[in-house]
Design a protein around this motif. Structure first.
Motif, short mmCIF file in Angstrom:
data_model
loop_
_atom_site.label_atom_id
_atom_site.label_comp_id
_atom_site.label_asym_id
_atom_site.label_seq_id
_atom_site.Cartn_x
_atom_site.Cartn_y
_atom_site.Cartn_z
N TYR A 104 90.17 5.99 -3.06
CA TYR A 104 88.74 5.95 -3.34
C TYR A 104 88.50 6.22 -4.83
O TYR A 104 87.68 5.54 -5.46
CB TYR A 104 88.01 6.99 -2.50
CG TYR A 104 86.51 7.00 -2.71
CD1 TYR A 104 85.69 6.14 -1.98
CD2 TYR A 104 85.92 7.85 -3.63
CE1 TYR A 104 84.31 6.13 -2.19
CE2 TYR A 104 84.55 7.84 -3.84
CZ TYR A 104 83.76 6.99 -3.11
OH TYR A 104 82.39 6.98 -3.32
N ALA A 105 89.23 7.18 -5.38
CA ALA A 105 89.07 7.48 -6.80
C ALA A 105 89.49 6.31 -7.67
O ALA A 105 88.92 6.08 -8.74
CB ALA A 105 89.89 8.72 -7.16
N LEU A 106 90.48 5.55 -7.22
CA LEU A 106 90.92 4.39 -7.99
C LEU A 106 89.81 3.37 -8.14
O LEU A 106 89.63 2.79 -9.22
CB LEU A 106 92.13 3.75 -7.30
CG LEU A 106 92.65 2.43 -7.92
CD1 LEU A 106 93.20 2.69 -9.32
CD2 LEU A 106 93.71 1.80 -7.04
N ILE A 107 89.05 3.13 -7.07
CA ILE A 107 88.04 2.08 -7.13
C ILE A 107 86.64 2.58 -7.46
O ILE A 107 85.80 1.79 -7.90
CB ILE A 107 88.01 1.25 -5.82
CG1 ILE A 107 87.84 2.14 -4.59
CG2 ILE A 107 89.30 0.43 -5.70
CD1 ILE A 107 87.78 1.36 -3.27
N PHE A 108 86.38 3.88 -7.29
CA PHE A 108 85.04 4.39 -7.56
C PHE A 108 85.02 5.59 -8.51
O PHE A 108 83.96 6.18 -8.73
CB PHE A 108 84.33 4.77 -6.25
CG PHE A 108 84.09 3.60 -5.35
CD1 PHE A 108 83.19 2.60 -5.70
CD2 PHE A 108 84.76 3.49 -4.14
CE1 PHE A 108 82.97 1.52 -4.86
CE2 PHE A 108 84.54 2.41 -3.29
CZ PHE A 108 83.64 1.42 -3.65
N GLY A 109 86.18 5.95 -9.04
CA GLY A 109 86.25 7.09 -9.94
C GLY A 109 86.31 6.66 -11.40
O GLY A 109 85.80 5.61 -11.78
N GLY A 189 76.94 7.53 -3.86
CA GLY A 189 76.76 8.79 -4.58
C GLY A 189 77.03 9.99 -3.69
O GLY A 189 77.71 10.94 -4.08
N ALA A 190 76.51 9.92 -2.45
CA ALA A 190 76.73 11.02 -1.50
C ALA A 190 78.21 11.15 -1.16
O ALA A 190 78.76 12.26 -1.12
CB ALA A 190 75.92 10.77 -0.23
N VAL A 191 78.87 10.03 -0.92
CA VAL A 191 80.30 10.07 -0.59
C VAL A 191 81.11 10.58 -1.78
O VAL A 191 82.04 11.38 -1.62
CB VAL A 191 80.79 8.69 -0.13
CG1 VAL A 191 82.32 8.67 0.02
CG2 VAL A 191 80.13 8.31 1.19
N SER A 192 80.77 10.16 -2.97
CA SER A 192 81.50 10.61 -4.16
C SER A 192 81.34 12.12 -4.36
O SER A 192 82.30 12.81 -4.71
CB SER A 192 81.02 9.86 -5.40
OG SER A 192 81.39 8.49 -5.34
N PHE A 193 80.13 12.63 -4.17
CA PHE A 193 79.93 14.08 -4.27
C PHE A 193 80.83 14.82 -3.28
O PHE A 193 81.36 15.89 -3.59
CB PHE A 193 78.46 14.42 -4.01
CG PHE A 193 77.68 14.72 -5.24
CD1 PHE A 193 77.16 15.97 -5.48
CD2 PHE A 193 77.47 13.73 -6.19
CE1 PHE A 193 76.43 16.25 -6.63
CE2 PHE A 193 76.76 13.98 -7.34
CZ PHE A 193 76.23 15.25 -7.58
#
Length: 225
Positions: A104-109, A189-193
């Motif tokens: 997840y961090a690779l594609i949204f971080g 945004g919620a998932v990233s938090f």
């Protein structure tokens, strides 16, 4: 497929598997084809016949992550009210992200320094979730389950959204699509938090329940029944 093609496909799967393991331990900036070769038990030059560079490996891993996330979202949507299906999309995203935090961090971080994702390979898989969201809102609009919120938009924003409407053949007005964008960014945004622990360790004790509340508020803002 020929035996040679099958062998190549198996090797590519192994390279992606090893790349995933590297992501979880050293991060995307430190991916190493030499390390992949060691894990495969071959000399470095042999790996370059399959993957030409670290950037190419990154692209493989990005597409792999997007596709797996998209598959899980597609499998989760199912039938039911738009509000129910919206929650299923959000929960599928969170479930995958919590299970696969490094991917997840690779594609949204944070972007990997020096790497530029090739659009011809990453745009289609990378937009699968937002396309699913837009399709849900479009279906609801056509069925009369969500209304045009009205109001005005800045000229530049309306122009951009109208271009998207034409590209995808959408009936929904630009004002509703703008709210759809807010839903999209609100979910991620919620998932990233959650995944990046921006809430802190003791602030929220039941993050899945919080996500349901957040998605309910987003559905209210969108005007879903």
């Amino acid at each position: 497929m020929t035996p040679r093609a099958l062998a190549r496909e198996q090797t590519m799967r192994e390279i992606v598997r090893i790349g995933r393991e590297q992501l979880a331990t050293v991060g995307p900036a430190e991916l190493s084809l030499r390390a992949v070769a060691r894990e495969l038990g071959v000399v470095s030059s042999a790996v370059y016949r399959y993957v030409a560079s670290r950037d190419e490996l990154l692209t493989l891993l990005i597409v792999d992550a997007y596709d797996e996330l998209g598959d899980e979202v597609d499998a989760a949507v199912g039938t039911g009210s738009p509000r129910t299906r919206l929650l299923r999309i959000a929960e599928a995203v969170r479930t995958w992200a919590v299970r696969e935090p490094s991917r997840y961090a690779l594609i949204f971080g944070t972007p990997v320094p020096g790497y530029a994702a090739p659009r011809d390979q990453t745009v289609d898989p990378g937009t699968r979730v937002v396309v699913a969201l837009v399709a849900l809102i479009e279906e609801a609009y056509v069925a009369g389950q969500v209304a045009d919120p009205g109001g005005s938009l800045p000229r530049t924003v309306r122009s951009d959204l109208d271009a998207i409407r034409r590209e995808y053949g959408l009936a929904m007005p630009a004002t509703l699509l703008a709210r759809g964008f807010a839903v999209w960014t609100g979910i991620f945004g919620a998932v990233s938090f959650d995944v990046f622990d921006q809430y802190g360790p003791d602030t929220i004790t039941d993050r899945s329940a919080l996500l349901r509340v957040q998605v309910g508020l987003l559905a209210d803002a969108l005007g879903l029944d």
